[in-house]
Design an enzyme around this catalytic site. Structure first.
Site, mmCIF file in Angstrom:
data_model
loop_
_atom_site.group_PDB
_atom_site.id
_atom_site.type_symbol
_atom_site.label_atom_id
_atom_site.label_comp_id
_atom_site.label_asym_id
_atom_site.label_seq_id
_atom_site.Cartn_x
_atom_site.Cartn_y
_atom_site.Cartn_z
ATOM 1 N N GLY A 17 0.832 -1.197 0.000
ATOM 2 C CA GLY A 17 0.000 0.000 0.000
ATOM 3 C C GLY A 17 0.860 1.237 0.000
ATOM 4 O O GLY A 17 2.071 1.178 0.247
ATOM 5 N N MET A 21 2.468 9.752 3.283
ATOM 6 C CA MET A 21 3.789 9.787 3.905
ATOM 7 C C MET A 21 4.789 8.846 3.252
ATOM 8 O O MET A 21 5.986 9.081 3.319
ATOM 9 C CB MET A 21 3.683 9.439 5.391
ATOM 10 C CG MET A 21 3.226 10.581 6.269
ATOM 11 S SD MET A 21 3.284 10.125 8.010
ATOM 12 C CE MET A 21 5.028 9.749 8.221
ATOM 13 N N VAL A 24 4.222 0.978 2.140
ATOM 14 C CA VAL A 24 4.424 -0.222 2.947
ATOM 15 C C VAL A 24 4.648 -1.382 1.991
ATOM 16 O O VAL A 24 3.896 -1.566 1.024
ATOM 17 C CB VAL A 24 3.217 -0.499 3.862
ATOM 18 C CG1 VAL A 24 3.454 -1.765 4.686
ATOM 19 C CG2 VAL A 24 2.953 0.686 4.778
ATOM 20 N N ASP A 135 -5.966 8.988 15.792
ATOM 21 C CA ASP A 135 -6.412 8.760 14.412
ATOM 22 C C ASP A 135 -7.126 7.410 14.306
ATOM 23 O O ASP A 135 -6.911 6.647 13.366
ATOM 24 C CB ASP A 135 -5.220 8.811 13.448
ATOM 25 C CG ASP A 135 -5.659 8.980 11.987
ATOM 26 O OD1 ASP A 135 -6.790 9.461 11.766
ATOM 27 O OD2 ASP A 135 -4.888 8.621 11.085
#
Length: 528
Positions: A17, A21, A24, A135
């Site tokens: 994914g 930022m 992964v 979050d």
């Protein structure tokens, strides 16, 4: 990066994914052969110290928590050949709750409660370690598959977690959660988080978990119809939060009571801990709280057709404290008893109780106070939403409502003693001002704000003005290329956040095809 060797230890196998930022990847440890998930910062962000600090904060926050309901961080470091920060985490098989809900729609109440009960276990451990996630959302609740077929909920992404500082000398993270910062996913933010308050504690996570439960039960979040950030902030704090049974009539009132308690706007009215929230859920799970993959299916049509009894509770959770005007007499407060904080049926019992008979004077006072609160919310919430967070206008509207109620109250009885001298009229407070940072593309363009040339640094221009004020921003390169936008100063930043200058000469309409066809339609930008 497929096939790349990170720090001589981890070989990248495939991408799992990517986000704002970084990315992964699935990787393999060269020494043991273990499959792991490897997270890296990519692109220009890898050179930003604030992003790197946030990256290491995730490793530190997750490392402080010992539970199977938190994704474990196994290693971290910097690849010296590429100067690339990385985190190594356990590799999970399964999918997150957000992806599941996109496929299935709402889940059966029993299944949704099982997911949230397990998430409460992870949050309890995090909060006990002094970590506030900030979050929580379905995308960060991962349903990991075990070999037995059982599913276990794991909380992901502590990248914006706030480590509660118990000692003043712990200053390394003090600047990471400064007042006014807006970190998190807007649709799941608590009221205090949406306002950028510095007083955010673990109860903010419980609001976000309540929104996640609301979505798991109904397939939607309460405010998913709002697209503008400023309007969303106002709605979260002052708007009507539709009861979950309005969106999912089949949800039992006992389950709706859990949602109602989690989504109280005042932190003191919510569950006070993840353990308390889980204790309220477990009695509703008569068949246990373990999850099986076979349970992760859409709500059966037979259940959708059922209309459960309605929760007799307020359809609008508690509002932030509002000052009562001084001209209203203050009635003495009777002592009240409240149910045990873990009793989610308390709202039902309170709503069904017969109210005491009030005297006419107290009744008039109650009507006046209720009208003031209701009208104040309408003025402060609805008008602010409809007029693009015109906060100054909302304040004037509230003052007008107060004066109207004052005029409607009966005149005081004549007194034998002289009336005191009238008080000087209150001076209205100065409208709050805010400095916001507006992004400009291209970064080297010249910028004018309200007709004055202003400096730009790395594509960032600072705007200072009253909340709700509108400024005309012109971005240009030489006289030939130029664009102008109206930018609003809001409590959460400028609206819009970015002004892009198209490289179309001023006065020239772009043509479609070979230039002989109709003029091309201007490109529309949507708020993000």
């Amino acid at each position: 990066m497929i096939g790349t060797l990170i720090e001589g230890k981890y070989r990248i196998l495939r991408q799992l994914g990517a986000g704002a930022m970084g990315a992964v990847y699935q990787a393999e440890h060269m020494g043991t052969g273990r499959r792991v998930a490897l997270k890296v910062i990519t692109g220009e962000l890898a050179s930003r110290q604030d992003i790197i600090d946030r990256f290491w904060r995730e490793a530190k926050a997750a490392g402080r928590i010992d539970t199977e309901h938190i994704t474990q961080v196994l290693d971290s470091g910097v690849d010296r050949d590429r100067n690339l920060p990385y985190l190594v985490m356990e590799f999970l098989s399964g999918e997150d709750l957000h992806g599941l809900l996109k496929k299935t729609g709402p889940l059966a109440p029993d299944v949704a409660l099982r997911v949230i009960a397990q998430a409460c276990l992870g949050l309890r451990k995090a909060h006990e370690a002094g970590v506030v996630h900030r979050d929580i959302k379905p995308a960060n609740l991962f349903l990991a598959r075990r070999d037995s077929g059982e599913m276990i909920v794991k909380i992901l992404d502590f990248g914006i977690a706030k480590v509660v500082m118990e000692q003043a000398q712990e200053t390394e993270t003090a600047g990471l959660t400064k007042t006014g910062s807006l970190l998190g996913s807007p649709l799941y933010m608590s009221p205090e988080q949406a306002l950028g308050s510095k007083h955010i504690d673990h109860r903010s996570d419980l609001w976000s978990l309540g929104i996640s439960l609301y979505q798991a039960l109904s397939g939607r979040t309460p405010f998913d119809h709002i697209t503008a950030m400023g309007q969303l902030v106002v709605e979260i704090n002052y708007g009507r939060l539709a009861p979950v049974q309005e969106r999912a009539p089949w949800v039992p009132p006992e389950v709706a009571a859990v949602v109602d308690r989690a989504l109280q706007r005042k932190p003191n009215d919510r569950f006070q801990s993840a353990a308390e929230m889980r204790d309220a859920i477990l009695p509703l799970l008569t068949h246990g709280w373990t999850l099986a993959e076979s349970m992760l299916t859409p709500v059966p049509e037979s259940l959708r057709a059922h209309v459960a009894p309605r929760l007799m509770a307020s359809s609008s959770p508690s509002l932030p404290e509002m000052p009562v005007p001084t001209f209203l007499p203050q009635a003495p407060q009777a002592a009240q008893t409240s149910p045990h904080p873990g009793n989610t049926a308390g709202a039902m019992a309170r709503s069904q109780a017969t109210p005491p008979r009030a005297s006419p004077a107290k009744g008039l006072l109650a009507v006046g106070a209720a009208a003031l609160v209701t009208a104040g919310v309408v003025a402060g919430g609805y008008l602010a939403v409809r007029r693009s967070i015109d906060l100054a206008g909302a304040m004037r509207a509230q003052a007008w409502v107060a004066e109207a109620i004052k005029a409607a109250l009966p005149a005081p009885l004549p007194r034998s003693t002289p009336a005191p001298a009238p008080e000087a009229p209150a001076v209205p407070p100065e409208p709050p001002t805010r400095t916001v940072k507006l992004r400009i593309l291209p970064a080297d363009a010249s910028v004018e704000v309200d007709g004055k040339l202003v400096p730009s640094k790395n594509g960032i221009v600072e705007l200072t003005g009253e909340l709700g004020s509108v400024h005309r921003v012109r971005v240009f390169v030489a006289p030939r290329y130029s664009t102008e936008k109206n930018v609003v100063v809001t409590a959460v930043g400028p609206m819009p956040e970015l002004v892009v200058m198209p490289f179309t000469p001023v006065g020239v309409r772009p043509q479609a095809g070979n230039g002989t066809g109709p003029a091309a339609q201007p490109r529309q930008r949507k708020f993000e």
